[in-house]
Design an enzyme around this catalytic site. Structure first.
Site, PDB file in Angstrom:
ATOM      1  N   ASP A  40      -8.064  -7.478   0.056  1.00  0.00           N
ATOM      2  CA  ASP A  40      -6.955  -7.237   1.307  1.00  0.00           C
ATOM      3  C   ASP A  40      -7.600  -6.996   2.056  1.00  0.00           C
ATOM      4  O   ASP A  40      -9.066  -5.785   1.319  1.00  0.00           O
ATOM      5  CB  ASP A  40      -5.831  -6.877   1.117  1.00  0.00           C
ATOM      6  CG  ASP A  40      -5.882  -5.062   1.271  1.00  0.00           C
ATOM      7  OD1 ASP A  40      -7.042  -4.606   0.608  1.00  0.00           O
ATOM      8  OD2 ASP A  40      -6.250  -4.756   2.826  1.00  0.00           O
TER       9      ASP A  40
ATOM     10  N   CYS B  48      -8.620 -26.793  13.018  1.00  0.00           N
ATOM     11  CA  CYS B  48      -9.817 -27.251  13.229  1.00  0.00           C
ATOM     12  C   CYS B  48      -9.085 -28.622  12.992  1.00  0.00           C
ATOM     13  O   CYS B  48     -10.118 -29.859  13.698  1.00  0.00           O
ATOM     14  CB  CYS B  48     -10.638 -27.180  12.017  1.00  0.00           C
ATOM     15  SG  CYS B  48     -11.650 -25.319  12.205  1.00  0.00           S
TER      16      CYS B  48
ATOM     17  N   HIS C  69      -6.980 -20.140  11.565  1.00  0.00           N
ATOM     18  CA  HIS C  69      -8.451 -20.456  10.914  1.00  0.00           C
ATOM     19  C   HIS C  69      -9.595 -19.917  10.219  1.00  0.00           C
ATOM     20  O   HIS C  69      -9.240 -19.759   9.361  1.00  0.00           O
ATOM     21  CB  HIS C  69      -9.376 -20.778  12.297  1.00  0.00           C
ATOM     22  CG  HIS C  69     -10.534 -21.196  11.409  1.00  0.00           C
ATOM     23  ND1 HIS C  69     -10.469 -21.976  10.640  1.00  0.00           N
ATOM     24  CD2 HIS C  69     -12.107 -20.632  11.468  1.00  0.00           C
ATOM     25  CE1 HIS C  69     -12.219 -22.095  10.808  1.00  0.00           C
ATOM     26  NE2 HIS C  69     -12.761 -20.816  10.564  1.00  0.00           N
TER      27      HIS C  69
ATOM     28  N   GLY D  92       0.088   4.340   1.364  1.00  0.00           N
ATOM     29  CA  GLY D  92       0.238   5.426   2.720  1.00  0.00           C
ATOM     30  C   GLY D  92      -0.542   6.357   2.276  1.00  0.00           C
ATOM     31  O   GLY D  92      -1.134   7.068   2.934  1.00  0.00           O
ATOM     32  N   GLY D  93      -1.331   5.978   1.085  1.00  0.00           N
ATOM     33  CA  GLY D  93      -2.940   6.804   0.851  1.00  0.00           C
ATOM     34  C   GLY D  93      -3.975   6.119   1.926  1.00  0.00           C
ATOM     35  O   GLY D  93      -4.418   7.460   2.025  1.00  0.00           O
ATOM     36  N   PHE D  94      -3.681   5.458   1.956  1.00  0.00           N
ATOM     37  CA  PHE D  94      -5.413   5.080   3.149  1.00  0.00           C
ATOM     38  C   PHE D  94      -4.390   6.219   4.786  1.00  0.00           C
ATOM     39  O   PHE D  94      -5.665   5.955   5.282  1.00  0.00           O
ATOM     40  CB  PHE D  94      -4.835   3.875   3.669  1.00  0.00           C
ATOM     41  CG  PHE D  94      -6.225   3.268   4.218  1.00  0.00           C
ATOM     42  CD1 PHE D  94      -7.702   3.232   3.919  1.00  0.00           C
ATOM     43  CD2 PHE D  94      -5.800   2.636   5.551  1.00  0.00           C
ATOM     44  CE1 PHE D  94      -8.884   2.626   4.206  1.00  0.00           C
ATOM     45  CE2 PHE D  94      -7.249   3.076   6.593  1.00  0.00           C
ATOM     46  CZ  PHE D  94      -8.813   2.125   5.712  1.00  0.00           C
TER      47      PHE D  94
ATOM     48  N   ASP E 197       0.837  -1.644   0.381  1.00  0.00           N
ATOM     49  CA  ASP E 197      -0.271   0.151   0.154  1.00  0.00           C
ATOM     50  C   ASP E 197       1.026   1.159  -0.163  1.00  0.00           C
ATOM     51  O   ASP E 197       2.099   1.287   0.231  1.00  0.00           O
ATOM     52  CB  ASP E 197      -1.253  -0.415   1.446  1.00  0.00           C
ATOM     53  CG  ASP E 197      -1.933   0.646   1.589  1.00  0.00           C
ATOM     54  OD1 ASP E 197      -2.150   1.770   0.208  1.00  0.00           O
ATOM     55  OD2 ASP E 197      -3.073   0.642   2.483  1.00  0.00           O
TER      56      ASP E 197
ATOM     57  N   CYS F 196      -7.954 -26.850   8.184  1.00  0.00           N
ATOM     58  CA  CYS F 196      -7.241 -25.647   9.035  1.00  0.00           C
ATOM     59  C   CYS F 196      -6.424 -26.204   9.681  1.00  0.00           C
ATOM     60  O   CYS F 196      -6.922 -27.275  11.125  1.00  0.00           O
ATOM     61  CB  CYS F 196      -7.159 -23.879   9.566  1.00  0.00           C
ATOM     62  SG  CYS F 196      -8.378 -23.901  10.558  1.00  0.00           S
TER      63      CYS F 196
ATOM     64  N   CYS G 285     -13.316 -27.963   8.054  1.00  0.00           N
ATOM     65  CA  CYS G 285     -12.034 -27.322   7.891  1.00  0.00           C
ATOM     66  C   CYS G 285     -11.124 -28.103   8.175  1.00  0.00           C
ATOM     67  O   CYS G 285     -11.052 -28.503   8.394  1.00  0.00           O
ATOM     68  CB  CYS G 285     -12.236 -26.156   8.783  1.00  0.00           C
ATOM     69  SG  CYS G 285     -10.823 -25.161   8.625  1.00  0.00           S
TER      70      CYS G 285
END
Lengths: 370, 370
Positions: free
Chosen positions: B266, B309, B335, B93-95, B91, B306, B304
């Site tokens: 994202d 789980c 998870h 820096g605009g945000f 990103d 993962c 799931c």
């Protein structure tokens, strides 16, 4: 026999051995990472295994309060609840009589606690502690003991020892009726009085346990007192049983204790220091927030093979610590727990290969060199 | 070409593709876990890989402030600094001009920030942001953009767009001189005004980027406005370039956005919710602190695969959360990140196997069923 010694050092009481439990063997001397509330803080069980852990410590008092025995009962064991299939030793709550002493009342019967979580009161007896530990299905169970912090008057230490011995006999009786495929350890108290420690040993031996712990040390006494009591007490314990030094200690403490014939250790030092940004390395302690590590490309310890040292730099660990990131606690804990477990593995190897004396000298000269 | 589409849905603009970077391929649609300060909070890079991450997002502003470009420069890349060898999108820096707006001053030249860490002031220009991103060696670089939060007057949105377009051209010029083996994405702004969004697209296309992002959404506007702007803007972007919807969103948002032809996402939602004890599952969100999970032996999501789980129960996760344990954040984050990445993988498979419509219906009927 649940305990077999294999090698003994010639010049000291250092020795190697194996404690057999129904969930696997524990090679001794060994270190138990502390998982008070059913988790070694910041590590998954898989990471603990990768760090070399063979056994962890959990706390009866804390697990009794939260999540409570009824939750563990639904799982059949603490092991299944927390996803750890290897041995677990459970402390008894005795240490909490000390650490939470503002909220406890001790009588012959047992101890009355005011919960540090919600203020409710409840009592623990030696028998109840065995019952809870049976619900946890812990592989090694500590009896409920009682000690007062130093400096205490001799009278207080005597009364504490009196209760500890009384409770030990009652705990053993309950255990023999209910917990027989597990192991139960007695705890030697007696403050900093040599004669009370010897009396404690005699009274525990008269009951007879699967192993013997030395409690009431590393609770604020001087290093000299710590070493004196340890050196006097350990040899009085039967060589055929495992000896566990509770709550210690620094790498230097552990070398000293192994010399006295101690087989088992636990301590919050590696995990707590990790969260505070202090790393144990072969060259001594590293405070990772130090400006000098800002662009340091090296791992915390160049001679370490842990996950953290294989992949990350001091500069990155410093960045994570300065930024207050959770990953800081994770990677530092992996390193410190690995350091301790690797240290104990090296101790075992040194004893087995008749290099105990030179190992100690080499370790200390490098460790204190920073 | 750095981007190739492979399958396109018949009824919608949904499509699959691959973004090629020098550090590996990113299959699209895909989700980027957010690693603002150079760590996806609570996860090791290895755990990220195990969760299925192909690319992560990091933030230029935050890394510029801490640890600072001189630290990254010592490592040669952000990747080597943080131990992540796959692609990174940064990103710009605009945000932060938006999120830290109390401490910023915007001019034609760029933006002046007062550091949220130590209060020092510094300025970022579009060119400087490219230079910093080149130091980070990020594989996909976002241009410095500017937007004001809704509801803003049209005049404010117009000025922000004017600067965004001006800065985009300058950032592209700098990038083409210095960053050519990497990719640079432009960012469409324009607030909630359809015509400004179209103008933004035209002005970015006139400059020409390797991909196009839609910014200034998921910042407080209504769900209807979010969907309207997204549905109007995405089709105006060239099909031959990857389209990235910044900062979104819920699983429902993602399904809607993929329908509009979005390729990249994202969002902090899975990781932030994880730390707050909310788990995403195929049956909807689970608030793990709920009393009903106290003795629940089941994993968070029975469907799931993962790490969490496969090994842990709702009861244990509840216990860790109630006890404030770090492991709670770790296991919940594993998870949730796995859930999001698996969700995107299923989306890709559904599009490729001509089952996009039925996949969406099936997912939503189960997901909203809780």
């Amino acid at each position: 026999m649940a305990f077999k010694t294999s090698h003994s050092d010639n010049g000291t009481a250092a020795r190697t051995g194996v404690i057999a439990t129904s969930r696997g063997r524990v090679e001794t001397p060994n270190f138990m990472p502390v998982g008070t509330a059913g988790t070694v803080k910041a590590l998954t069980p898989q990471q603990l295994i990768e760090c070399g852990a063979q056994i962890i410590l959990a706390n009866t008092y804390h697990l009794f309060l939260r999540p409570g025995p009824e939750v563990i009962r639904a799982f059949g064991s603490l092991h299944r609840f927390i996803g750890w299939n290897q041995p677990i030793l459970t402390d008894s709550g005795g240490f909490q009589i000390f650490s939470l002493r503002e909220n406890t009342r001790v009588s012959d019967e047992g101890v009355c606690f005011k919960s540090h979580i919600d203020g409710t009161t409840f009592s623990l007896t030696p028998e109840a502690v065995v019952d809870i530990q049976n619900t946890l299905d812990s592989d090694i169970q500590m009896v409920l003991d009682y000690f007062v912090p130093p400096p205490a008057g001799r009278g207080q230490d005597e009364r504490a020892l009196h209760l500890t011995s009384l409770w030990a006999a009652r705990a053993r009786e309950r255990f023999l009726k209910t917990g027989s495929r597990r192991l139960q350890f007695g705890i030697v108290q007696g403050g900093l009085h040599s004669d009370l420690r010897q009396r404690a040993v005699r009274e525990l031996l008269a009951v007879g346990f699967d192993g013997y712990a030395i409690g009431g040390l590393s609770v604020g006494e001087s290093k000299a007192d710590f070493r004196r009591i340890l050196a006097e007490t350990a040899p009085a314990l039967p060589p055929s049983s495992p000896r566990y030094l509770m709550g210690a200690g620094t790498p230097e403490d552990i070398l000293f204790a192994v010399d006295q014939g101690i087989d088992l250790f636990d301590c919050v030092l590696p995990s707590r220091n990790a969260r505070n940004g202090t790393l144990f390395t072969s060259r001594g302690k590293v405070r990772i927030k130090n400006e000098r590590y800002k662009t340091d490309l090296l791992p915390p310890d160049e001679s370490c093979a842990c996950h953290t040292c294989r992949r990350f730099s001091r500069a990155y660990l410093r960045h994570l610590y300065m930024s207050g990131e959770i990953l800081s606690s994770i990677l530092n804990t992996i390193h410190n727990i690995h350091f301790y477990l690797d240290f104990l593995a090296k101790i075992r190897y040194a004893i087995v290969s008749y290099k105990w004396k030179s190992f100690k000298e080499d370790f200390l000269s490098l460790y204190q060199g920073v």
